[in-house]
Design an enzyme around this catalytic site. Structure first.
Site, PDB file in Angstrom:
ATOM      1  CE1 TYR A 145      11.225  32.598   3.589  1.00 42.46           C
ATOM      2  CE2 TYR A 145      11.502  30.213   3.433  1.00 42.46           C
ATOM      3  CZ  TYR A 145      11.200  31.437   2.845  1.00 42.46           C
ATOM      4  OH  TYR A 145      10.878  31.475   1.517  1.00 42.46           O
ATOM      5  CE  LYS A 153      -0.184  -0.033   5.011  1.00 47.54           C
ATOM      6  NZ  LYS A 153      -0.773  -0.743   6.152  1.00 47.54           N
ATOM      7  CG  MET A 176       7.941  24.240  -0.925  1.00 41.73           C
ATOM      8  SD  MET A 176       6.828  25.193  -1.939  1.00 41.73           S
ATOM      9  CE  MET A 176       5.649  25.768  -0.727  1.00 41.73           C
TER      10      MET A 176
HETATM   11  C1  LIG Z   1      -0.007  -1.709   6.784  1.00 39.81           C
HETATM   12  C2  LIG Z   1      -0.595  -2.947   7.275  1.00 39.81           C
HETATM   13  C3  LIG Z   1       0.198  -4.070   7.531  1.00 39.81           C
HETATM   14  C4  LIG Z   1       1.693  -4.059   7.458  1.00 39.81           C
HETATM   15  O1  LIG Z   1       2.248  -3.646   8.680  1.00 39.81           O
HETATM   16  P1  LIG Z   1       3.821  -3.654   8.907  1.00 39.81           P
HETATM   17  O2  LIG Z   1       3.965  -3.238  10.323  1.00 39.81           O
HETATM   18  O3  LIG Z   1       4.380  -2.658   7.950  1.00 39.81           O
HETATM   19  O4  LIG Z   1       4.303  -5.018   8.625  1.00 39.81           O
HETATM   20  C5  LIG Z   1      -0.439  -5.245   7.885  1.00 39.81           C
HETATM   21  N1  LIG Z   1      -1.776  -5.312   8.007  1.00 39.81           N
HETATM   22  C6  LIG Z   1      -2.566  -4.238   7.780  1.00 39.81           C
HETATM   23  C7  LIG Z   1      -4.047  -4.394   7.952  1.00 39.81           C
HETATM   24  C8  LIG Z   1      -2.009  -3.021   7.425  1.00 39.81           C
HETATM   25  O5  LIG Z   1      -2.804  -1.965   7.229  1.00 39.81           O
END
Ligand SMILES: *Cc1c(COP(=O)(O)O)cnc(C)c1O
Length: 371
Positions: free
Chosen positions: A260, A36, A308
């Site tokens: 800044y 993801k 930035m």
């Molecule tokens: C992101 C996620 C993982 C992975 O977790 P890690 O700690 O990166 O291994 C596993 N299960 C779900 C439901 C997640 O959202």
């Protein structure tokens, strides 16, 4: 084009090695590669290809678009969506052979209203059981009835899973409670229905022996970063490094300020280097006067605020000649020094996950695959 010589170096060899290490470590359980958020910023397509080449054929993503990207780029295997999608996409999801998470009862009603009859049997569902996370998921005491209901209505349940709230805390009682409740539930369901996928462990949970699942959702460890503060897993190596160059050099006098808001005042004359990376690249503004980079293998402190598109470091302690265009490492290795993502995270009170996944699209991902 990369006119500012700034990139994330993604070492796919390290990824492949991390995966092989975990294949053995978690055997007989198998890996579901968590890709993801563009594989935590590494690039989901390249990472998933490397996973395929290492014999991993299961993936999870958060959203439908992420699953489409993998399918469209020829990634082989099963892809599970963890999170919400507008129910009007349900038929397209079936057509693409993607699996979905059912995390509430009302969701099923919505899907049913859009789902073509002929797609019912083809819809691949994983049930998310809430064992204490209270973010997404069906309460464990309601889950059994929902499962019965699914079967009665001609749906196919491909898997059940849950998610740990604090697997990174050693000896957590709540972790044990979640594990036990999930196990008991799995046992109850399995006595009646065979389930292809049973998974609860994330990275942190994967290294303790958990036999009540046949798959592990492996994210952060596959990227070579640490999941448990108290346990350093030395067998894995970071996949991502952040590199740039020096864009400008200058000398300032005692009492001059930098950047800044004039938040840094020189106590003596000093040599400074500018670096063409800023918070728009995902390099957090909280590193203002609070961090360092590697130049010539030496840690050089950040002075003044992160802008930035750039920031400034103090290079007064470097004894060699420094030139515009010289390599700067924001995290990763240079000579015998290393800046760890975990140390950066600690500085700004966040997690390694956030540091890597927030590096913006403006930064090129450069893949290396030394064999
Ligand atoms: C992101 C996620 C993982 C992975 O977790 P890690 O700690 O990166 O291994 C596993 N299960 C779900 C439901 C997640 O959202």
């Amino acid at each position: 084009m990369n006119s500012r010589n700034t990139f994330l170096e993604i070492n796919l060899n390290n990824y492949v090695k991390n995966i092989s290490f975990f294949k053995e470590k978690i055997f007989p359980r198998k890996i579901i590669s968590v890709v993801k958020a563009d594989a935590y910023g590494h690039g989901a397509v390249e990472i998933s290809k490397a996973a395929n080449n290492s014999g991993v054929y299961n993936f999870v993503v958060a959203f439908f678009e992420e699953a489409i990207e993998l399918k469209d780029n020829g990634i082989v295997g099963e892809i599970l969506i963890l999170n919400y999608f507008n129910p009007k996409y349900i038929n397209e999801i079936v057509d693409r052979g993607i699996s979905v998470t059912l995390f509430s009862e009302s969701q099923l009603k919505e899907w049913t209203s859009f789902l073509k009859e002929e797609n019912k049997q083809l819809l691949k569902i994983h049930l998310n059981i809430d064992t204490g996370m209270n973010v997404l998921g069906i309460k464990i005491d309601e889950a059994y009835e929902i499962i019965e209901n699914l079967y009665e209505n001609g749906y196919c349940l491909e898997g059940i899973y849950s998610h740990y709230t604090n697997a990174d805390i050693i000896d957590s009682k709540f972790y044990k409670k979640q594990k036990e409740e999930f196990s008991a539930f799995v046992e109850k369901v399995s006595s009646k229905h065979s389930m292809k996928y049973i998974h609860i462990s994330n990275s942190a949970a994967s290294i303790s022996n958990n036999i009540d699942e046949n798959y592990v959702r492996l994210g952060i460890y596959s990227y070579g970063l640490q999941a448990i503060p108290e346990i350093f897993l030395g067998e894995i190596n970071p996949v991502m490094s952040f590199k740039s160059i020096i864009s400008d050099l200058k000398k300032i006098k005692k009492s001059d300020t930098v950047g800044y808001g004039r938040t840094f005042t020189a106590r003596r004359s000093m040599n400074l280097a500018s670096i063409p990376v800023g918070y728009a690249d995902g390099y957090d503004r909280k590193f203002s006067n609070n961090g360092d980079v590697l130049i010539k293998g030496k840690k050089c402190p950040i002075v003044g605020r992160i802008c930035m598109d750039q920031f400034v470091v103090n290079i007064s302690d470097i004894n060699e000649k420094v030139s515009i265009g010289d390599e700067v490492v924001l995290f990763g290795n240079q000579k015998n020094e290393e800046i760890k993502v975990e140390n950066l995270a600690e500085r700004i009170n966040t997690l390694n996950y956030e540091i890597i996944s927030r590096i913006s699209k403006r930064v090129e991902r450069r893949y290396i695959n030394i064999k």
